[in-house]
Scaffold this motif. Structure first.
Motif, PDB file in Angstrom:
ATOM      1  N   LEU A  16       0.838  -1.193   0.000  1.00 45.34           N
ATOM      2  CA  LEU A  16       0.000   0.000   0.000  1.00 45.34           C
ATOM      3  C   LEU A  16       0.875   1.246   0.000  1.00 45.34           C
ATOM      4  O   LEU A  16       1.781   1.373   0.831  1.00 45.34           O
ATOM      5  CB  LEU A  16      -0.887  -0.007   1.250  1.00 45.34           C
ATOM      6  CG  LEU A  16      -1.685   1.243   1.573  1.00 45.34           C
ATOM      7  CD1 LEU A  16      -2.838   1.396   0.603  1.00 45.34           C
ATOM      8  CD2 LEU A  16      -2.211   1.174   3.006  1.00 45.34           C
ATOM      9  N   ALA A  17       0.648   2.171  -0.924  1.00 42.46           N
ATOM     10  CA  ALA A  17       1.422   3.414  -0.992  1.00 42.46           C
ATOM     11  C   ALA A  17       1.212   4.220   0.286  1.00 42.46           C
ATOM     12  O   ALA A  17       0.078   4.528   0.656  1.00 42.46           O
ATOM     13  CB  ALA A  17       0.994   4.223  -2.210  1.00 42.46           C
ATOM     14  N   THR A  18       2.318   4.559   0.951  1.00 36.12           N
ATOM     15  CA  THR A  18       2.235   5.225   2.248  1.00 36.12           C
ATOM     16  C   THR A  18       3.291   6.319   2.367  1.00 36.12           C
ATOM     17  O   THR A  18       4.213   6.438   1.559  1.00 36.12           O
ATOM     18  CB  THR A  18       2.442   4.208   3.389  1.00 36.12           C
ATOM     19  OG1 THR A  18       3.544   3.350   3.066  1.00 36.12           O
ATOM     20  CG2 THR A  18       1.219   3.375   3.628  1.00 36.12           C
ATOM     21  N   PHE A  19       3.135   7.145   3.430  1.00 38.69           N
ATOM     22  CA  PHE A  19       4.125   8.167   3.756  1.00 38.69           C
ATOM     23  C   PHE A  19       4.346   8.186   5.261  1.00 38.69           C
ATOM     24  O   PHE A  19       3.537   7.667   6.037  1.00 38.69           O
ATOM     25  CB  PHE A  19       3.687   9.546   3.237  1.00 38.69           C
ATOM     26  CG  PHE A  19       2.503  10.149   3.959  1.00 38.69           C
ATOM     27  CD1 PHE A  19       2.684  11.091   4.969  1.00 38.69           C
ATOM     28  CD2 PHE A  19       1.204   9.778   3.640  1.00 38.69           C
ATOM     29  CE1 PHE A  19       1.598  11.640   5.634  1.00 38.69           C
ATOM     30  CE2 PHE A  19       0.116  10.330   4.288  1.00 38.69           C
ATOM     31  CZ  PHE A  19       0.312  11.271   5.286  1.00 38.69           C
ATOM     32  N   GLY A  24       6.752  18.880  -1.930  1.00 40.95           N
ATOM     33  CA  GLY A  24       5.754  17.986  -1.358  1.00 40.95           C
ATOM     34  C   GLY A  24       5.013  17.144  -2.374  1.00 40.95           C
ATOM     35  O   GLY A  24       4.076  16.425  -2.017  1.00 40.95           O
ATOM     36  N   TYR A  25       5.418  17.209  -3.648  1.00 41.47           N
ATOM     37  CA  TYR A  25       4.786  16.344  -4.639  1.00 41.47           C
ATOM     38  C   TYR A  25       5.315  14.916  -4.483  1.00 41.47           C
ATOM     39  O   TYR A  25       6.510  14.694  -4.243  1.00 41.47           O
ATOM     40  CB  TYR A  25       5.039  16.846  -6.053  1.00 41.47           C
ATOM     41  CG  TYR A  25       4.152  18.002  -6.442  1.00 41.47           C
ATOM     42  CD1 TYR A  25       2.800  17.797  -6.715  1.00 41.47           C
ATOM     43  CD2 TYR A  25       4.654  19.296  -6.520  1.00 41.47           C
ATOM     44  CE1 TYR A  25       1.974  18.868  -7.058  1.00 41.47           C
ATOM     45  CE2 TYR A  25       3.830  20.371  -6.856  1.00 41.47           C
ATOM     46  CZ  TYR A  25       2.489  20.135  -7.130  1.00 41.47           C
ATOM     47  OH  TYR A  25       1.673  21.179  -7.463  1.00 41.47           O
ATOM     48  N   ILE A  26       4.413  13.965  -4.620  1.00 38.60           N
ATOM     49  CA  ILE A  26       4.723  12.540  -4.500  1.00 38.60           C
ATOM     50  C   ILE A  26       4.290  11.853  -5.787  1.00 38.60           C
ATOM     51  O   ILE A  26       3.226  12.157  -6.330  1.00 38.60           O
ATOM     52  CB  ILE A  26       3.969  11.908  -3.306  1.00 38.60           C
ATOM     53  CG1 ILE A  26       4.394  12.561  -1.986  1.00 38.60           C
ATOM     54  CG2 ILE A  26       4.195  10.397  -3.260  1.00 38.60           C
ATOM     55  CD1 ILE A  26       3.484  12.207  -0.818  1.00 38.60           C
ATOM     56  N   ALA A  71       0.510  12.805  -6.028  1.00 34.10           N
ATOM     57  CA  ALA A  71      -0.135  13.262  -4.800  1.00 34.10           C
ATOM     58  C   ALA A  71       0.578  14.509  -4.304  1.00 34.10           C
ATOM     59  O   ALA A  71       1.741  14.755  -4.639  1.00 34.10           O
ATOM     60  CB  ALA A  71      -0.114  12.166  -3.734  1.00 34.10           C
ATOM     61  N   LYS A  72      -0.113  15.300  -3.491  1.00 34.18           N
ATOM     62  CA  LYS A  72       0.463  16.527  -2.921  1.00 34.18           C
ATOM     63  C   LYS A  72       0.395  16.460  -1.410  1.00 34.18           C
ATOM     64  O   LYS A  72      -0.671  16.284  -0.819  1.00 34.18           O
ATOM     65  CB  LYS A  72      -0.296  17.754  -3.418  1.00 34.18           C
ATOM     66  CG  LYS A  72       0.320  19.087  -2.971  1.00 34.18           C
ATOM     67  CD  LYS A  72       1.672  19.310  -3.622  1.00 34.18           C
ATOM     68  CE  LYS A  72       2.194  20.729  -3.423  1.00 34.18           C
ATOM     69  NZ  LYS A  72       2.511  21.039  -2.016  1.00 34.18           N
ATOM     70  N   TYR A  73       1.566  16.587  -0.785  1.00 31.23           N
ATOM     71  CA  TYR A  73       1.676  16.592   0.671  1.00 31.23           C
ATOM     72  C   TYR A  73       1.761  18.022   1.171  1.00 31.23           C
ATOM     73  O   TYR A  73       2.501  18.840   0.612  1.00 31.23           O
ATOM     74  CB  TYR A  73       2.920  15.811   1.097  1.00 31.23           C
ATOM     75  CG  TYR A  73       3.226  15.889   2.577  1.00 31.23           C
ATOM     76  CD1 TYR A  73       2.620  15.023   3.478  1.00 31.23           C
ATOM     77  CD2 TYR A  73       4.121  16.834   3.077  1.00 31.23           C
ATOM     78  CE1 TYR A  73       2.893  15.092   4.832  1.00 31.23           C
ATOM     79  CE2 TYR A  73       4.400  16.912   4.429  1.00 31.23           C
ATOM     80  CZ  TYR A  73       3.780  16.045   5.296  1.00 31.23           C
ATOM     81  OH  TYR A  73       4.054  16.120   6.638  1.00 31.23           O
ATOM     82  N   ASP A  74       1.001  18.332   2.200  1.00 29.02           N
ATOM     83  CA  ASP A  74       1.015  19.663   2.806  1.00 29.02           C
ATOM     84  C   ASP A  74       1.716  19.588   4.157  1.00 29.02           C
ATOM     85  O   ASP A  74       1.266  18.853   5.050  1.00 29.02           O
ATOM     86  CB  ASP A  74      -0.409  20.188   2.978  1.00 29.02           C
ATOM     87  CG  ASP A  74      -0.440  21.548   3.652  1.00 29.02           C
ATOM     88  OD1 ASP A  74      -0.044  22.538   3.014  1.00 29.02           O
ATOM     89  OD2 ASP A  74      -0.836  21.608   4.838  1.00 29.02           O
ATOM     90  N   ALA A 102      -0.480  16.165   5.915  1.00 31.82           N
ATOM     91  CA  ALA A 102      -1.402  15.227   5.289  1.00 31.82           C
ATOM     92  C   ALA A 102      -1.369  15.386   3.774  1.00 31.82           C
ATOM     93  O   ALA A 102      -0.840  16.364   3.248  1.00 31.82           O
ATOM     94  CB  ALA A 102      -2.822  15.456   5.812  1.00 31.82           C
ATOM     95  N   ILE A 103      -1.958  14.439   3.095  1.00 32.96           N
ATOM     96  CA  ILE A 103      -2.093  14.494   1.644  1.00 32.96           C
ATOM     97  C   ILE A 103      -3.308  15.351   1.300  1.00 32.96           C
ATOM     98  O   ILE A 103      -4.417  15.111   1.803  1.00 32.96           O
ATOM     99  CB  ILE A 103      -2.263  13.084   1.039  1.00 32.96           C
ATOM    100  CG1 ILE A 103      -1.091  12.184   1.452  1.00 32.96           C
ATOM    101  CG2 ILE A 103      -2.374  13.161  -0.470  1.00 32.96           C
ATOM    102  CD1 ILE A 103       0.265  12.636   0.974  1.00 32.96           C
TER     103      ILE A 103
END
Length: 572
Positions: free
Chosen positions: A303-306, A354-356, A377-380, A385-386
């Motif tokens: 599962l794609a995670t951060f 923050g781009y994933i 995806a964009k992380y803030d 959070a995404i």
């Protein structure tokens, strides 16, 4: 002049479209070739380029197991189960095609037998140095000596991480800092480990990757020398978690494993997880990769995670690291429900904005294919959070896989060759891949093959023709590291015949540049699509490393499929 050449050139002549020669947008430099792969029989394929552009890591292997598992050759790493848990026989391909991948010498069955019985070197690293000069030299290193999986992006020094294969199918994670090799793990603290990224943190370095220990049932089945069809799903035989280490040239200062997303279901298969990349985003370190979760019929999925690592200002890792899913909706993630669409997902890169970027594999049929599709995806950093996710693919069922992202918000990877959008997976039809460059901010996507021409009539460089198939890494200035096939003449290029595997550095020519938005100037985008596309595109004559599917699929399916051909512009 051949009739096909007249037909190909006629539209250009009628339109008066032959342009004056100029430097191509990307200038090609070969950094490794099939002649420099030592005992390996396939490859080399690009892995990573150092931040200063001086050193390159490439992969070569003894046996072709990537075709059987339908993966990009550079994705061959026993740690990443999502690459090989679904084999040829798990999708509706013909038995002839799957048997061809299994039973030929040095193909999948041979790989699995060697893996099980001998624990001998099968993977090799081709390290090219002097890439930023005219004095390139290549050195081949076996996995028992060490594989460089990633170079650091700091352009002021060359750091690297990777792994060393040990006896009894063990593996240790390693790093190189200030020309000093550091054992990140020893093989006893964690029996199986790999490192995949490194970044400076004060006077130390943050290294991240995967680590774990033996799962007895899985280990026994993986290394039992039984059939690959039944037993490869138990590999690598170790349960792993995403791992983080603070290290320096003297050794490891502190370490931490992340808790997996969901491993509550009991299973004989191993759960696996790994951190893949890290970036410094608005004053805090954020890592991305994949964690473990339950899948259909209790089979583990990825599962794609951060992971939020914080400032690391006190020289210590967080006391607890939870794995957070990048996609919020359960329908966008792997799961146990039969209606869930996604089979596996993983993140491959994150940048300072923050781009994933990452990828998801569908477990449902989409337009006659089970595609792998990239996501953004964009992380803030404020909310930690995404804030958004998107799938930048215009055609359902088309494969697209992201490999790397730079701090200019440019992504590289590969997608189906532009004419290959409707062929089904049924009946042993392969899908040829070609490398792409994608601008997150503008949405512009380029076939990298369209960025290597000097005019509409000439796409040769140095008298050779190139097909850029997989783009694996990109530096902040837009320099790309890619896997390609090199051809001696136009006719061979046009049919993908008699090619040679090469790893190439693509540098932006001195006479041009990206525009203010990070796009390629339109005058430098010159159509270089294959004029003849043939399902049996590649065969054993292509340098012994024919990029997977094509030769064997031709053997198994050509009698049923015939050929698909169309004519476009031909280069001189």
């Amino acid at each position: 002049m051949k009739i096909s050449r007249i037909a190909a050139l006629l539209p250009l002549l009628l339109a008066g479209a032959v342009s004056a020669a100029q430097d191509p947008f990307y200038t090609i430099t070969e950094v490794a070739t099939s002649s420099a792969r030592g005992d390996a029989k396939f490859g080399p394929w690009a892995l990573s380029i150092s931040g200063d552009g001086s050193t390159v890591s490439a992969l070569a292997v003894k046996s072709n197991w990537y075709s059987y598992f339908r993966m990009a050759p550079s994705g061959m790493d026993l740690a990443h189960r999502f690459r090989y848990e679904t084999a040829c026989t798990d999708i509706p391909l013909s038995s002839a095609a799957c048997d061809a991948y299994l039973d030929n010498s040095n193909y999948a069955a041979q790989w699995f037998a060697d893996l099980s019985s001998s624990n001998a070197d099968q993977t090799y690293n081709v390290i090219a140095s002097g890439v930023d000069s005219d004095a390139i030299s290549a050195n081949v290193v076996a996995e028992s000596e060490g594989i460089v999986t990633r170079y650091g992006r700091d352009d002021s020094e060359v750091t690297s991480v990777g792994y060393v294969s040990l006896s009894e199918h063990k593996r240790k994670a390693v790093a190189t800092i200030a020309d000093t090799s550091v054992d990140v793990t020893t093989g006893t603290d964690y029996a199986f480990a790999s490192a995949y990224d490194i970044i400076p943190v004060g006077t130390d370095y943050l290294v991240l990757g995967s680590a774990g220990n033996k799962k007895s049932t899985a280990y026994t089945n993986c290394y039992s020398n039984s059939s690959i069809e039944s037993n490869s799903k138990y590999c690598p035989g170790y349960e792993t978690q995403a791992a983080f280490w603070l290290v320096n040239s003297a050794g490891v200062k502190t370490k931490q494993l992340a808790t997996s997303y969901d491993t509550s279901e009991t299973t004989d298969y191993p759960y696996t997880a790994s951190a893949m990349k890290v970036a410094y985003v608005d004053g805090k370190y954020v890592a991305v990769g994949y964690s473990a979760t339950e899948g259909d019929n209790s089979k583990p999925k990825n599962l794609a995670t951060f992971w939020n690592l914080g400032t690391l200002s006190d020289g210590a890792l967080p006391a607890a690291l939870g794995s957070k899913a990048i996609f919020v909706s359960s329908s966008d993630n792997p799961g146990t429900d039969e209606d869930i669409d996604i089979d596996n997902s993983w993140a491959v890169d994150i940048n300072s904005d923050g781009y994933i970027v990452g990828n998801r594999v569908y477990r449902k049929l989409v337009s006659r294919n089970y595609p792998t599709q990239m996501f953004v995806a964009k992380y803030d950093a404020g909310s930690q959070a995404i804030t958004s996710t998107s799938i930048p693919v215009s055609t359902d069922g088309v494969n697209s896989e992201a490999a790397a992202l730079n701090n200019s918000n440019q992504v590289v990877g590969w997608t189906d060759e532009r004419s290959v959008t409707t062929q089904p997976v049924y009946g042993s039809v392969p899908r040829l891949q070609e490398a792409f460059l994608y601008n997150i901010k503008t949405g512009s996507r380029y076939a990298i093959n369209d960025l290597i021409c000097s005019s509409t009539t000439s796409c040769a460089q140095g008298g050779k023709y190139y097909y850029i198939e997989y783009a694996n890494d990109i530096l902040d200035d837009g320099t790309v590291l890619a896997s390609a096939r090199r051809f001696d003449n136009y006719d061979d290029w046009s049919t993908l015949s008699n090619g040679t595997n090469v790893v190439v550095k693509l540098a932006v020519s001195a006479s041009t540049a990206f525009d203010a938005n990070g796009d390629v100037p339109s005058a430098y985008v010159i159509d270089n699509q294959l004029p003849v596309f043939d399902y049996g595109a590649s065969d054993s004559s292509s340098g012994g490393g024919s990029f997977g599917f094509f030769g064997l699929f031709a053997m198994a399916g050509a009698a049923l499929l015939g050929q698909y051909r169309r004519f476009v512009k031909k280069g001189s």
